[in-house]
Design an enzyme around this catalytic site. Structure first.
Site, PDB file in Angstrom:
ATOM      1  N   LYS A 137     -75.253 -19.397  44.367  1.00  0.00           N
ATOM      2  CA  LYS A 137     -75.307 -21.328  45.086  1.00  0.00           C
ATOM      3  C   LYS A 137     -76.142 -21.757  45.205  1.00  0.00           C
ATOM      4  O   LYS A 137     -76.856 -21.006  45.749  1.00  0.00           O
ATOM      5  CB  LYS A 137     -74.525 -20.341  46.774  1.00  0.00           C
ATOM      6  CG  LYS A 137     -72.980 -19.715  46.463  1.00  0.00           C
ATOM      7  CD  LYS A 137     -72.889 -19.450  47.843  1.00  0.00           C
ATOM      8  CE  LYS A 137     -71.089 -18.569  48.170  1.00  0.00           C
ATOM      9  NZ  LYS A 137     -71.556 -18.228  49.557  1.00  0.00           N
TER      10      LYS A 137
ATOM     11  N   SER B 233     -70.532 -23.758  49.894  1.00  0.00           N
ATOM     12  CA  SER B 233     -70.349 -22.562  49.290  1.00  0.00           C
ATOM     13  C   SER B 233     -70.830 -22.994  48.435  1.00  0.00           C
ATOM     14  O   SER B 233     -69.939 -22.807  46.600  1.00  0.00           O
ATOM     15  CB  SER B 233     -68.956 -22.149  49.306  1.00  0.00           C
ATOM     16  OG  SER B 233     -67.791 -23.621  49.014  1.00  0.00           O
TER      17      SER B 233
ATOM     18  N   HIS C 216     -65.181 -23.977  57.528  1.00  0.00           N
ATOM     19  CA  HIS C 216     -64.518 -22.547  58.480  1.00  0.00           C
ATOM     20  C   HIS C 216     -65.640 -22.783  59.592  1.00  0.00           C
ATOM     21  O   HIS C 216     -65.523 -22.925  60.518  1.00  0.00           O
ATOM     22  CB  HIS C 216     -64.084 -21.127  58.156  1.00  0.00           C
ATOM     23  CG  HIS C 216     -63.875 -20.626  59.069  1.00  0.00           C
ATOM     24  ND1 HIS C 216     -63.018 -21.090  60.947  1.00  0.00           N
ATOM     25  CD2 HIS C 216     -64.603 -19.275  59.970  1.00  0.00           C
ATOM     26  CE1 HIS C 216     -63.019 -19.573  61.576  1.00  0.00           C
ATOM     27  NE2 HIS C 216     -63.935 -19.147  61.220  1.00  0.00           N
TER      28      HIS C 216
ATOM     29  N   MET D  96     -77.469 -23.302  55.336  1.00  0.00           N
ATOM     30  CA  MET D  96     -77.135 -22.518  55.984  1.00  0.00           C
ATOM     31  C   MET D  96     -75.587 -21.581  54.669  1.00  0.00           C
ATOM     32  O   MET D  96     -75.525 -20.429  55.322  1.00  0.00           O
ATOM     33  CB  MET D  96     -76.092 -22.554  57.231  1.00  0.00           C
ATOM     34  CG  MET D  96     -77.034 -23.056  58.329  1.00  0.00           C
ATOM     35  SD  MET D  96     -78.449 -21.805  58.728  1.00  0.00           S
ATOM     36  CE  MET D  96     -77.756 -20.451  59.052  1.00  0.00           C
ATOM     37  N   GLY D  97     -75.242 -22.476  53.595  1.00  0.00           N
ATOM     38  CA  GLY D  97     -74.324 -21.849  52.918  1.00  0.00           C
ATOM     39  C   GLY D  97     -74.781 -20.878  52.087  1.00  0.00           C
ATOM     40  O   GLY D  97     -73.770 -20.442  51.588  1.00  0.00           O
ATOM     41  N   THR D  98     -75.656 -20.815  51.570  1.00  0.00           N
ATOM     42  CA  THR D  98     -75.891 -20.359  50.237  1.00  0.00           C
ATOM     43  C   THR D  98     -76.625 -18.550  50.812  1.00  0.00           C
ATOM     44  O   THR D  98     -77.866 -18.859  51.179  1.00  0.00           O
ATOM     45  CB  THR D  98     -77.863 -21.231  49.424  1.00  0.00           C
ATOM     46  OG1 THR D  98     -77.006 -22.087  48.936  1.00  0.00           O
ATOM     47  CG2 THR D  98     -78.017 -19.879  47.755  1.00  0.00           C
ATOM     48  N   ASP D  99     -76.011 -17.892  50.429  1.00  0.00           N
ATOM     49  CA  ASP D  99     -76.150 -15.607  51.380  1.00  0.00           C
ATOM     50  C   ASP D  99     -75.384 -15.311  49.512  1.00  0.00           C
ATOM     51  O   ASP D  99     -75.631 -14.107  49.534  1.00  0.00           O
ATOM     52  CB  ASP D  99     -75.228 -16.114  51.917  1.00  0.00           C
ATOM     53  CG  ASP D  99     -73.590 -16.300  51.975  1.00  0.00           C
ATOM     54  OD1 ASP D  99     -72.996 -16.801  50.906  1.00  0.00           O
ATOM     55  OD2 ASP D  99     -73.139 -16.125  52.296  1.00  0.00           O
TER      56      ASP D  99
ATOM     57  N   LYS E  99     -72.654  -4.293  58.283  1.00  0.00           N
ATOM     58  CA  LYS E  99     -71.146  -4.826  58.168  1.00  0.00           C
ATOM     59  C   LYS E  99     -71.011  -4.848  56.668  1.00  0.00           C
ATOM     60  O   LYS E  99     -72.100  -5.634  55.975  1.00  0.00           O
ATOM     61  CB  LYS E  99     -72.026  -6.547  58.632  1.00  0.00           C
ATOM     62  CG  LYS E  99     -70.662  -7.706  58.612  1.00  0.00           C
ATOM     63  CD  LYS E  99     -70.817  -8.635  59.040  1.00  0.00           C
ATOM     64  CE  LYS E  99     -71.552  -9.636  58.016  1.00  0.00           C
ATOM     65  NZ  LYS E  99     -70.910 -11.667  58.979  1.00  0.00           N
TER      66      LYS E  99
HETATM   67  P1  NAD Z   1     -64.839 -22.675  54.075  1.00  0.00           P
HETATM   68  O1  NAD Z   1     -64.521 -22.353  52.763  1.00  0.00           O
HETATM   69  O2  NAD Z   1     -63.965 -22.359  55.148  1.00  0.00           O
HETATM   70  O3  NAD Z   1     -65.039 -23.726  53.413  1.00  0.00           O
HETATM   71  C1  NAD Z   1     -66.370 -24.254  52.425  1.00  0.00           C
HETATM   72  C2  NAD Z   1     -67.240 -25.358  51.976  1.00  0.00           C
HETATM   73  O4  NAD Z   1     -67.835 -26.105  51.274  1.00  0.00           O
HETATM   74  C3  NAD Z   1     -65.838 -26.525  52.763  1.00  0.00           C
HETATM   75  O5  NAD Z   1     -66.860 -27.560  53.042  1.00  0.00           O
HETATM   76  C4  NAD Z   1     -65.666 -26.881  50.898  1.00  0.00           C
HETATM   77  O6  NAD Z   1     -65.641 -28.621  50.972  1.00  0.00           O
HETATM   78  C5  NAD Z   1     -66.995 -27.270  50.441  1.00  0.00           C
HETATM   79  N1  NAD Z   1     -67.673 -26.237  49.274  1.00  0.00           N
HETATM   80  C6  NAD Z   1     -66.404 -25.737  48.762  1.00  0.00           C
HETATM   81  N2  NAD Z   1     -66.655 -26.671  47.113  1.00  0.00           N
HETATM   82  C7  NAD Z   1     -67.970 -26.908  46.912  1.00  0.00           C
HETATM   83  C8  NAD Z   1     -68.633 -27.624  45.853  1.00  0.00           C
HETATM   84  N3  NAD Z   1     -68.361 -27.756  44.507  1.00  0.00           N
HETATM   85  N4  NAD Z   1     -69.445 -28.536  45.972  1.00  0.00           N
HETATM   86  C9  NAD Z   1     -70.527 -28.778  47.383  1.00  0.00           C
HETATM   87  N5  NAD Z   1     -68.943 -28.480  48.658  1.00  0.00           N
HETATM   88  C10 NAD Z   1     -68.168 -27.173  48.126  1.00  0.00           C
HETATM   89  O7  NAD Z   1     -66.104 -21.429  54.259  1.00  0.00           O
HETATM   90  P2  NAD Z   1     -67.235 -21.457  55.573  1.00  0.00           P
HETATM   91  O8  NAD Z   1     -66.497 -20.531  55.728  1.00  0.00           O
HETATM   92  O9  NAD Z   1     -67.082 -22.368  56.436  1.00  0.00           O
HETATM   93  O10 NAD Z   1     -69.162 -21.461  54.566  1.00  0.00           O
HETATM   94  C11 NAD Z   1     -68.984 -21.996  54.240  1.00  0.00           C
HETATM   95  C12 NAD Z   1     -70.332 -21.536  53.298  1.00  0.00           C
HETATM   96  O11 NAD Z   1     -70.908 -20.878  54.241  1.00  0.00           O
HETATM   97  C13 NAD Z   1     -69.852 -19.899  52.047  1.00  0.00           C
HETATM   98  O12 NAD Z   1     -70.719 -20.374  51.314  1.00  0.00           O
HETATM   99  C14 NAD Z   1     -69.971 -18.512  53.201  1.00  0.00           C
HETATM  100  O13 NAD Z   1     -70.650 -17.716  52.267  1.00  0.00           O
HETATM  101  C15 NAD Z   1     -71.644 -19.286  53.379  1.00  0.00           C
HETATM  102  N6  NAD Z   1     -72.229 -18.243  55.069  1.00  0.00           N
HETATM  103  C16 NAD Z   1     -73.705 -18.446  55.103  1.00  0.00           C
HETATM  104  C17 NAD Z   1     -73.750 -17.370  56.021  1.00  0.00           C
HETATM  105  C18 NAD Z   1     -75.365 -17.012  56.656  1.00  0.00           C
HETATM  106  O14 NAD Z   1     -75.002 -16.206  57.322  1.00  0.00           O
HETATM  107  N7  NAD Z   1     -75.712 -17.803  56.464  1.00  0.00           N
HETATM  108  C19 NAD Z   1     -72.525 -17.034  56.917  1.00  0.00           C
HETATM  109  C20 NAD Z   1     -71.424 -17.004  56.543  1.00  0.00           C
HETATM  110  C21 NAD Z   1     -70.926 -17.737  56.160  1.00  0.00           C
END
Ligand code: NAD
Length: 319
Positions: A224, A197, A136, A217-220, A66
């Site tokens: 982060k 993120s 998202h 799930m957010g830290t990738d 990917k």
């Molecule tokens: P997005 O841009 O649509 O949303 C970002 C989110 O992070 C929002 O809720 C925003 O308010 C919050 N945010 C932004 N800056 C912040 C900060 N300084 N402190 C706290 N919160 C903050 O992104 P998304 O598509 O929803 O993705 C969210 C995260 O998940 C991203 O880091 C993305 O890389 C990660 N992700 C991980 C996987 C995985 O497999 N683990 C897959 C997809 C996305």
């Protein structure tokens, strides 16, 4: 090769399909039949990230990559911040098999991993779901979590509170009462999903009650961080893949701080295959570090390709 565009994916792969495909590939990883190659992930500046996640699933017959990343300025142009495409190759010949739109598949496979962790590790009587994040991915996470436990309500926090209404609307669709809360009230949650993120911990150790399951799930990416490292120090930590967890996942910080050893992290696949019993008591905090592995992407993309072939959809091109 077959091109399966983004617009076809919703009709080809459901959340339930993604759950089954990701669970199968986590189990294959646990049995040593599938492995991920080293992740390439580069910072492009101004918060943009780009990279490649790839792997080989001998059991499932998949080889691929990917290519994609996170582009925080996209929302201003009306497109999602995560952009990706999956390429599948024949593992015997190396010939390209398919090119598949990766946007919805990424959301489905990420939510599936989180839901598998909840299904396998959260208390059976979990009733309150806590959401940290409202971007998202958050909506997909909420829907997937609601499929595996009988939650009675959702509490949520987001750094940008104006984004919470959209998540509230999804909770309403699911028939779940929804309340925006300060982080201190996450102690009421039985399951907490973090999907932001964020570059620094939002959820602190004191925000989490004994017995909670967390899906982080957010830290990738290196740098982060969503939760305080002390939380990983007192939790039983599980991961999609240990190598990614300690290098680009939430565990990178706890390991660096000397609060967690990589050998103490259990692959979630080991719980699926029965090599690890999973949760051991009602008071235990379980934490899944979901970094997102290439094999998840290949598993859901392969499913999309199978269905597209069966239905005569997509476009065949000569390379
Ligand atoms: P997005 O841009 O649509 O949303 C970002 C989110 O992070 C929002 O809720 C925003 O308010 C919050 N945010 C932004 N800056 C912040 C900060 N300084 N402190 C706290 N919160 C903050 O992104 P998304 O598509 O929803 O993705 C969210 C995260 O998940 C991203 O880091 C993305 O890389 C990660 N992700 C991980 C996987 C995985 O497999 N683990 C897959 C997809 C996305």
């Amino acid at each position: 090769m077959l091109i399966v565009p983004e617009g076809l994916i919703a009709g080809l792969v459901s959340a339930e399909d993604a759950f089954a495909a990701v669970e199968a590939v986590f189990a294959a990883m646990s049995r040593g039949e599938a492995y991920n190659f080293d992740v390439v992930r580069e910072a492009l500046g101004e918060g943009r990230q780009y990279g490649f996640k790839s792997g080989l699933d001998r059991a499932g017959g998949q080889l691929g990559v990917k290519a994609g990343g996170y582009f925080p300025g996209n929302a201003a142009h009306g497109i999602i911040n995560h952009q990706s495409t999956v390429f599948l190759f024949d593992p015997e010949t190396g010939q390209p098999v398919a090119m598949v739109g990766g946007g919805l598949l990424t959301a489905l496979r990420t939510a599936a991993a989180s839901a598998i962790s909840i299904d396998r590790l959260a208390r059976r009587d979990a009733r309150v779901l806590g959401m940290v994040g409202a971007g998202h991915q958050a909506g997909f996470q909420l829907r997937a979590a609601a499929r595996v436990r009988d939650f009675e309500r959702v509490i949520a926090w987001n750094l940008h509170p104006e984004m919470l209404d959209r998540l509230g609307a999804i909770a309403a669709e699911l028939g779940l009462p929804f309340e925006a809360v300060p982080l201190e009230r996450m102690v009421e949650a039985d399951v907490i999903v973090t999907i932001t993120s964020s570059p620094a911990a939002s959820l602190l150790d004191r925000h989490v009650a004994p017995g909670t399951h967390l899906a982080c799930m957010g830290t990738d990416t290196r740098g982060k961080q969503e939760v305080e490292p002390a939380l990983l120090g007192r939790a039983s930590v599980f991961a999609d893949e240990i190598a990614q967890s300690v290098s680009i996942g939430e565990a990178q910080h706890a390991v660096a701080a000397g609060l967690l050893d990589a050998t103490a992290i259990t692959p979630l696949g080991d719980v699926i295959t029965g090599r690890h019993p999973g949760r051991r008591s009602d008071d235990e905090i379980t934490l899944f570090d979901g970094t997102g592995v290439g094999l998840q992407d290949l598993a859901v993309a392969a499913m999309a390709v199978r269905r597209a072939v069966e239905r005569g959809q997509g476009s065949v091109v000569e390379i």
